[in-house]
Design an enzyme around this catalytic site. Structure first.
Site, mmCIF file in Angstrom:
data_model
loop_
_atom_site.group_PDB
_atom_site.id
_atom_site.type_symbol
_atom_site.label_atom_id
_atom_site.label_comp_id
_atom_site.label_asym_id
_atom_site.label_seq_id
_atom_site.Cartn_x
_atom_site.Cartn_y
_atom_site.Cartn_z
ATOM 1 N N ARG A 179 30.313 -32.922 -5.796
ATOM 2 C CA ARG A 179 30.111 -32.159 -7.028
ATOM 3 C C ARG A 179 29.890 -33.105 -8.202
ATOM 4 N NH1 ARG A 179 35.134 -28.161 -7.174
ATOM 5 N NH2 ARG A 179 35.131 -28.992 -9.281
ATOM 6 N N ARG A 204 36.053 -36.598 -2.488
ATOM 7 C CA ARG A 204 35.919 -35.196 -2.107
ATOM 8 C C ARG A 204 34.460 -34.821 -1.846
ATOM 9 N NH1 ARG A 204 38.854 -30.435 -5.392
ATOM 10 N NH2 ARG A 204 37.178 -30.600 -6.910
ATOM 11 N N ARG A 236 38.610 -34.231 -16.736
ATOM 12 C CA ARG A 236 39.228 -33.014 -16.202
ATOM 13 C C ARG A 236 40.744 -33.133 -16.193
ATOM 14 N NH1 ARG A 236 36.433 -33.124 -10.790
ATOM 15 N NH2 ARG A 236 37.636 -31.297 -10.165
ATOM 16 N N LYS A 278 44.797 -27.047 -4.599
ATOM 17 C CA LYS A 278 44.772 -25.596 -4.818
ATOM 18 C C LYS A 278 43.743 -24.909 -3.915
ATOM 19 C CE LYS A 278 43.641 -25.366 -9.184
ATOM 20 N NZ LYS A 278 43.546 -26.767 -9.650
ATOM 21 N N ARG A 304 43.782 -21.120 -16.995
ATOM 22 C CA ARG A 304 43.742 -22.546 -17.251
ATOM 23 C C ARG A 304 44.118 -22.887 -18.685
ATOM 24 N NH1 ARG A 304 40.271 -24.333 -12.997
ATOM 25 N NH2 ARG A 304 39.907 -26.568 -12.989
HETATM 26 P P1 ADP Z 1 39.200 -28.340 -10.116
HETATM 27 O O1 ADP Z 1 40.441 -27.480 -10.182
HETATM 28 O O2 ADP Z 1 39.251 -29.294 -8.979
HETATM 29 O O3 ADP Z 1 38.816 -28.957 -11.420
HETATM 30 P P2 ADP Z 1 37.538 -25.974 -10.076
HETATM 31 O O4 ADP Z 1 36.503 -25.661 -9.061
HETATM 32 O O5 ADP Z 1 38.745 -25.107 -10.152
HETATM 33 O O6 ADP Z 1 37.953 -27.468 -9.751
HETATM 34 O O7 ADP Z 1 36.899 -26.020 -11.536
HETATM 35 C C1 ADP Z 1 35.730 -26.735 -11.826
HETATM 36 C C2 ADP Z 1 35.300 -26.517 -13.275
HETATM 37 O O8 ADP Z 1 35.050 -25.120 -13.502
HETATM 38 C C3 ADP Z 1 36.330 -26.854 -14.321
HETATM 39 O O9 ADP Z 1 36.343 -28.231 -14.633
HETATM 40 C C4 ADP Z 1 35.871 -25.984 -15.509
HETATM 41 O O10 ADP Z 1 34.767 -26.533 -16.164
HETATM 42 C C5 ADP Z 1 35.415 -24.726 -14.821
HETATM 43 N N1 ADP Z 1 36.507 -23.715 -14.721
HETATM 44 C C6 ADP Z 1 37.101 -23.266 -13.589
HETATM 45 N N2 ADP Z 1 38.056 -22.353 -13.863
HETATM 46 C C7 ADP Z 1 38.073 -22.215 -15.215
HETATM 47 C C8 ADP Z 1 38.836 -21.438 -16.136
HETATM 48 N N3 ADP Z 1 39.812 -20.606 -15.713
HETATM 49 N N4 ADP Z 1 38.571 -21.563 -17.454
HETATM 50 C C9 ADP Z 1 37.615 -22.382 -17.909
HETATM 51 N N5 ADP Z 1 36.858 -23.154 -17.109
HETATM 52 C C10 ADP Z 1 37.075 -23.079 -15.771
#
Ligand code: ADP
Ligand code: ZN
Length: 215
Positions: A158, A125, A169, A13, A88
């Site tokens: 990360r 990553r 996750r 993404k 999400r």
């Molecule tokens: P990835 O999609 O690879 O897990 P992201 O950078 O999108 O990485 O998200 C990292 C973390 O940020 C998630 O595991 C969550 O804890 C938090 N997060 C991101 N977007 C949301 C969301 N829309 N709602 C709740 N938590 C979120």
């Protein structure tokens, strides 16, 4: 055009969002990047969010929704934007449909990748501390080890890209986010793209899915 990318952690993404937004000249809004920025700034919201992120869990809706709301209200979002990582869960999707961004999304593109491929990708990553750009030690290494090609800042792993957190996750994705596929399919907004093709092919697929937005 208001678009959201849907897909598990590691599906591409972030990478695809960047490419597609350049092509379409719309802002790329990554909820994860917004949350990590908030965490780095040391704000109360950021520090609270970080505790969830480190465990691979979803940050509470009221924190995330506020960040997204402020971001999409900015002027550069008037002509459209791409959301990466939001919504999400069902609550966030319903907020989006009910006024968070005008009359909701025009299209949702799901990037599909199998679980073993996701685990392999996330394990290698690396993320730029400066601009957030993503690399992979095997498939997409930087020109100079440990340094970002774009801005020269240091690359890091990360906290949530470690094995146990990766599993968590993916589990959270299956339970909370994957059901949104049906939600958007029923609204007629969903298009699916094979995320295991070469990156350039995936970009083509995403752009094609957006192009036919009136079909
Ligand atoms: P990835 O999609 O690879 O897990 P992201 O950078 O999108 O990485 O998200 C990292 C973390 O940020 C998630 O595991 C969550 O804890 C938090 N997060 C991101 N977007 C949301 C969301 N829309 N709602 C709740 N938590 C979120
Ligand atoms: Zn960088």
């Amino acid at each position: 055009m208001r678009v959201a990318l849907l897909g598990p952690p590691g599906c591409g993404k972030g990478t695809q969002g960047e490419i597609v937004c350049k092509q379409l000249a719309i802002p790329h809004i990554s909820s994860g990047d917004l949350l990590r920025q908030a965490a780095r700034s040391g704000s109360e919201l950021g520090l609270a969010a970080n505790e969830y992120m480190e465990r691979g869990q979803l940050v509470p809706d009221e924190l995330v929704i506020g960040l997204i709301k402020d971001r999409v209200a900015q002027q550069d979002c008037e002509a459209g934007f791409l959301l990466d990582g939001f919504p999400r869960n069902r609550e966030q999707a319903e907020k989006l449909a009910k006024g968070l961004v005008g009359d909701g999304l025009d299209r949702v593109v799901a990037i599909e990748v199998s679980e073993p491929a996701l685990v392999a990708r996330l394990g290698g990553r690396r993320t730029c501390k400066g601009c957030g750009r993503l690399y992979h030690v095997r498939w997409n290494p930087p020109k100079i080890e440990g340094r970002c090609d774009a801005c020269g800042a240091e690359l890091y792993t990360r906290d949530d890209d470690r094995e146990a957190t990766i599993r968590e996750r993916l589990e959270v994705y299956r339970q909370r986010t994957e059901p949104l596929m049906d939600f958007y399919a029923q609204m007629g907004l969903l298009r699916r793209v094979d995320g295991e093709a070469a990156p350039a092919e995936v970009s083509k697929g995403v752009l094609a899915a957006l192009d036919g937005r009136n079909d």
